[in-house]
Scaffold this motif. Structure first.
Motif, short mmCIF file in Angstrom:
data_model
loop_
_atom_site.label_atom_id
_atom_site.label_comp_id
_atom_site.label_asym_id
_atom_site.label_seq_id
_atom_site.Cartn_x
_atom_site.Cartn_y
_atom_site.Cartn_z
N LYS A 1 26.42 13.95 61.21
CA LYS A 1 25.25 14.22 60.38
C LYS A 1 24.03 14.52 61.24
O LYS A 1 23.28 15.46 60.97
CB LYS A 1 24.96 13.00 59.48
N ARG A 2 23.84 13.74 62.31
CA ARG A 2 22.70 13.98 63.20
C ARG A 2 22.84 15.33 63.91
O ARG A 2 21.85 16.02 64.15
CB ARG A 2 22.59 12.85 64.23
N ARG A 3 24.09 15.69 64.25
CA ARG A 3 24.33 16.97 64.90
C ARG A 3 23.98 18.13 63.97
O ARG A 3 23.39 19.13 64.40
CB ARG A 3 25.78 17.06 65.35
N LEU A 4 24.32 18.00 62.70
CA LEU A 4 24.01 19.04 61.71
C LEU A 4 22.50 19.15 61.48
O LEU A 4 21.98 20.23 61.23
CB LEU A 4 24.72 18.76 60.39
N GLU A 5 21.81 18.01 61.54
CA GLU A 5 20.36 18.02 61.35
C GLU A 5 19.67 18.78 62.47
O GLU A 5 18.70 19.51 62.24
CB GLU A 5 19.82 16.58 61.29
N LYS A 6 20.16 18.58 63.70
CA LYS A 6 19.53 19.24 64.85
C LYS A 6 19.98 20.68 65.02
O LYS A 6 19.22 21.51 65.51
CB LYS A 6 19.83 18.43 66.13
N LYS A 7 21.21 20.96 64.61
CA LYS A 7 21.75 22.31 64.79
C LYS A 7 22.43 22.75 63.49
O LYS A 7 23.63 22.54 63.31
CB LYS A 7 22.74 22.33 65.96
N PRO A 8 21.68 23.38 62.59
CA PRO A 8 22.25 23.84 61.32
C PRO A 8 23.34 24.88 61.55
O PRO A 8 23.40 25.51 62.62
CB PRO A 8 21.05 24.47 60.60
N PRO A 9 24.23 25.08 60.58
CA PRO A 9 25.32 26.05 60.77
C PRO A 9 24.81 27.47 60.93
O PRO A 9 23.77 27.84 60.37
CB PRO A 9 26.13 25.91 59.46
N LYS A 10 25.54 28.27 61.71
CA LYS A 10 25.16 29.67 61.87
C LYS A 10 25.48 30.43 60.59
O LYS A 10 26.52 30.21 59.98
CB LYS A 10 25.93 30.29 63.05
N ARG A 11 24.57 31.30 60.20
CA ARG A 11 24.75 32.04 58.95
C ARG A 11 24.67 33.53 59.24
O ARG A 11 23.95 33.96 60.14
CB ARG A 11 23.68 31.63 57.93
#
Length: 407
Positions: free
Chosen positions: A361-371
């Motif tokens: 969850k913390r990783r997703l907060e700092k690095k959102p998915p590429k779109r």
């Protein structure tokens, strides 16, 4: 109602209350009451805000509240100019200082320091959890520098936010004296005045179709549209600028004057749709925003709460629509829980999703998915128009088929 008497009694406070509930007023009124009247002592109150937009808004509200009293409220516009402008004597021209942390630290690190905070009686940190997002370094070190600069014997501190993390509370209990914690409603929940909806759009390409469908069916402006990056904000702007609506974009790369002009135009109704990043997700008070659209899925429940908090303020009704795709599934459960707690319907299967690990969850907060890019204009046409950037990613063949289909 709860925080004002506590500050009037001189207690240090950590206050958490919903978006649009009047936190700026809650710390401004006791602050002005304590200062009572202007005095040539230098800065006697300091308010720190995470963004320039929020700092400008707080500065404007303080000017309005102190009108006729004579308080001299000042905001740091450009730190480099302020370093030349300020000094031990010039500081006495002002009573209250509003600033972002970076600009204030720049002045404090000059030799000698370009700003004197030894007479500060109240230090207020607005949107305090945002300032603690970078972990143990960053703002915590900056805050320690500010604390040391506020060397007066009478200094008291107040922390305010719409969301509060355990890290902020722990820090405040360790570093503040005689602390009172104020919580209005459940922590980290959305306001019930906002009608919330999750809308599945399939893939990234489906977002633009859904966005155009909202415009085609008709909507009641003003509307705020949140995306996850300034590049995507620019792309969406170029797609919507020809839709026959008054639309503009604001992000960190625009100049301060451009950002102020856009915000003022949106406030006055000249702009119907404002595309923005998380820059405007916190604290900014727009009167009468009818719709918040999360074009890109928020990276956390806290960010979601702040985003949709730009509508439904001060008891008014508002609406929030959040697009989601298959790629947003890991964070869907936490957002769905926030919506359910606010009394809005959500499908049961979303609540039943497996909870993701805190590290993920913390990783997703700092690095959102590429779109994939929002732009539907073929690359060779963009080159002709001179709008293409050198580092723009190549379009996939599937994207081009979709582009021509939309055109």
């Amino acid at each position: 109602m709860q925080a004002i008497p506590i500050m009037m009694h001189g207690r240090e406070v950590l206050a958490c209350a919903p978006t649009g509930s009047g936190k700026t007023l809650a710390f401004s009124l006791p602050l002005l009451a304590h200062l009572q009247q202007p005095a040539n002592l230098g800065f006697r109150a300091l308010i720190i805000s995470p963004t320039r937009e929020l700092a400008s808004q707080t500065h404007r509200e303080l000017l309005r509240l102190s009108e006729g009293v004579g308080f001299r409220v000042h905001i740091i516009d450009k730190a480099s100019l302020a370093a030349k402008k300020y000094g031990p004597q010039s500081n006495k021209k002002y009573d209250i200082l509003v600033s972002t942390p970076n600009r204030l630290i720049y002045l404090l690190k000059q030799d000698p320091p370009a700003v004197d905070l030894s007479s500060v009686e109240w230090l207020v940190v607005d949107e305090s959890d945002k300032l603690f997002e970078d972990g143990k370094t960053g703002f915590r070190e900056q805050l320690a520098t500010v604390f040391l600069a506020c060397s007066g014997a009478k200094v008291r501190r107040a922390f305010y936010s719409a969301t509060c993390t355990p890290e902020v509370e722990q820090w405040c209990r360790l570093n503040l004296d005689n602390l009172v914690s104020v919580n209005i409603g459940h922590r980290n929940t959305a306001v019930e005045t906002v009608e919330q909806e999750l809308l599945f759009v399939g893939t990234e390409n489906g977002k633009l179709v859904a966005m155009r469908d909202i415009i085609k069916k008709g909507f009641l402006p003003p509307m705020l549209v949140f995306v996850q990056s300034k590049e995507r904000a620019r792309e969406l702007f170029h797609e919507l600028v020809y839709e026959g609506i008054n639309v503009d974009v604001i992000h960190a790369e625009r100049t301060q004057q451009q950002r102020e002009n856009v915000v003022n135009s949106f406030r006055s109704g000249k702009i119907w749709v404002l595309i923005c990043t998380a820059l405007l997700a916190r604290g900014i008070d727009f009167k009468g925003v009818n719709l918040v659209l999360n074009y890109d899925f928020p990276t956390s429940a806290v960010e979601y709460i702040h985003r949709i908090g730009r509508t439904g303020r001060a008891g008014h009704q508002g609406k929030a629509i959040t697009f989601f795709t298959e790629n947003d599934k890991p964070l869907l459960r936490s957002i769905a829980n926030v919506i359910k707690q606010a009394g809005c319907p959500v499908p049961d299967y979303m609540i039943g999703f497996k909870k993701i690990h805190s590290k993920a969850k913390r990783r997703l907060e700092k690095k959102p998915p590429k779109r994939t890019t929002i732009c539907t204009t073929p690359r060779f046409l963009m080159k002709k128009r001179g709008k293409v950037q050198k580092k723009e990613p190549e379009k996939k063949v599937s994207d081009l088929f979709f582009c021509f289909f939309c055109l």
